[in-house]
Design an enzyme around this catalytic site. Structure first.
Site, PDB file in Angstrom:
ATOM      1  N   GLU A  67     -12.583  56.598  23.168  1.00  0.00           N
ATOM      2  CA  GLU A  67     -11.910  57.910  23.099  1.00  0.00           C
ATOM      3  C   GLU A  67     -12.667  58.968  23.912  1.00  0.00           C
ATOM      4  OE1 GLU A  67     -10.554  59.222  19.253  1.00  0.00           O
ATOM      5  OE2 GLU A  67     -10.037  61.218  20.008  1.00  0.00           O
ATOM      6  N   SER A  97      -5.817  60.222  12.120  1.00  0.00           N
ATOM      7  CA  SER A  97      -5.218  61.392  12.783  1.00  0.00           C
ATOM      8  C   SER A  97      -3.940  61.812  12.069  1.00  0.00           C
ATOM      9  CB  SER A  97      -4.883  61.075  14.247  1.00  0.00           C
ATOM     10  OG  SER A  97      -3.969  60.000  14.294  1.00  0.00           O
ATOM     11  N   LYS A 144      -9.894  49.619  11.356  1.00  0.00           N
ATOM     12  CA  LYS A 144     -10.691  50.227  12.427  1.00  0.00           C
ATOM     13  C   LYS A 144     -11.720  51.137  11.781  1.00  0.00           C
ATOM     14  CE  LYS A 144      -9.029  53.613  15.310  1.00  0.00           C
ATOM     15  NZ  LYS A 144      -9.914  54.755  15.022  1.00  0.00           N
TER      16      LYS A 144
HETATM   17  O1  KIV Z   1      -6.811  58.257  14.088  1.00  0.00           O
HETATM   18  C1  KIV Z   1      -6.348  57.970  15.196  1.00  0.00           C
HETATM   19  O2  KIV Z   1      -5.176  58.206  15.503  1.00  0.00           O
HETATM   20  C2  KIV Z   1      -7.230  57.335  16.155  1.00  0.00           C
HETATM   21  C3  KIV Z   1      -6.753  57.302  17.573  1.00  0.00           C
HETATM   22  C4  KIV Z   1      -7.048  58.613  18.185  1.00  0.00           C
HETATM   23  C5  KIV Z   1      -7.339  56.181  18.331  1.00  0.00           C
HETATM   24  O3  KIV Z   1      -8.286  56.931  15.831  1.00  0.00           O
END
Ligand code: KIV
Length: 256
Positions: free
Chosen positions: A181, A45, A112
């Site tokens: 999410e 993000s 992640k």
């Molecule tokens: O990229 C990000 O900030 C995320 C969050 C929305 C969990 O994946």
């Protein structure tokens, strides 16, 4: 003592809520770490602070560059780095290469990745076997924006069941935590009750084991933010006022 993935799992067992935020540079990381955030996500993000419209253009090189800066600022929090679009989906060896670079080069403790059963389960299993802690991410997965849009997911029984089963499959594959999410609160509650690993919600209601928000939304820096985000201050306004004050003082020869 630095926070570990095992600590997060213990906190779930103890009912202690987990606080997570995103960070993209040294200063923000240092500030939010010192303020007591448990998990810092170098999320893709970060696209918003780099001026991209979606998360798709972000490269692994950009993530590595920013993750290094974040890690230099963090003393306590667990740092997790997003693997960007198409740096892990092509093959297990591509995922291993990308996740390996994150851990080797940045000092972060985990990666992640988005998506669930069946596509990501084998990949996650292999990363975990290689000693790489992985956080899962189901529900609205922004890297699939051109398929899903940015709408809430899991509203029908069939899609709710799919997300529920994906979460179970990811836990079985070995993730230490899962981001949920933009899904209904009831569905997030059912997943949270079923899993032994912590769920971290964003737009997924109050029943998750923890919450994450994008820091530019919390600080009121983003031009637009999702309906479920909360701005705790308005830094756009503060910065704009400070810069206008500076500019007028320079023009009026009041400063220096
Ligand atoms: O990229 C990000 O900030 C995320 C969050 C929305 C969990 O994946």
């Amino acid at each position: 003592m630095a926070i570990t993935t095992q600590q997060l799992i213990q906190w779930k067992q103890q009912g202690r809520a987990i606080v997570a935020l995103t960070a993209w540079d040294y200063v923000i990381a240092q500030l939010i770490d010192a303020a007591g955030v448990d998990l810092i996500l170098v999320g893709d993000s970060m696209a918003v602070v780099l001026g991209y419209k979606t998360t798709l253009p972000i490269t692994l090189e950009e993530m590595l560059h920013h993750a290094k800066a974040v890690c230099r600022g963090v003393k306590q929090a667990l740092v997790v780095v997003d693997l960007p679009f198409l740096t892990y989906q092509q093959s297990i060896s591509q995922a291993m290469q990308s996740a390996g670079l994150v851990l080797k080069e940045t000092g972060a403790q985990a990666v992640k990745l988005e998506g669930g059963y069946p596509a990501m389960v084998e990949t996650i299993g292999r990363l975990v076997e290689a000693g790489i802690p992985v956080m899962g991410h189901v529900g609205l997965t922004p890297q699939s924006v051109h398929q899903l849009g940015l709408r809430q997911q899991g509203k029908t029984q069939a899609t709710a069941e799919k997300i529920f089963n994906e979460a179970i499959a990811l836990e079985q594959a070995g993730v230490f935590s899962i981001v949920l999410e933009h899904i209904p609160a009831d569905l997030a509650m059912q997943i949270t009750q079923k899993l032994t690993i912590p769920t971290i919600g964003i737009g997924a209601g109050i029943h998750c084991d923890g919450q994450v928000l994008v820091t530019s939304d919390v600080l009121g820096l983003a031009e637009k933010h999702p309906p479920f985000a909360k701005a705790y201050t308005n830094l756009r306004e503060t910065i704009s006022e400070a810069v206008q004050d500076y500019a007028s003082e320079v023009r009026d020869r009041q400063f220096p």
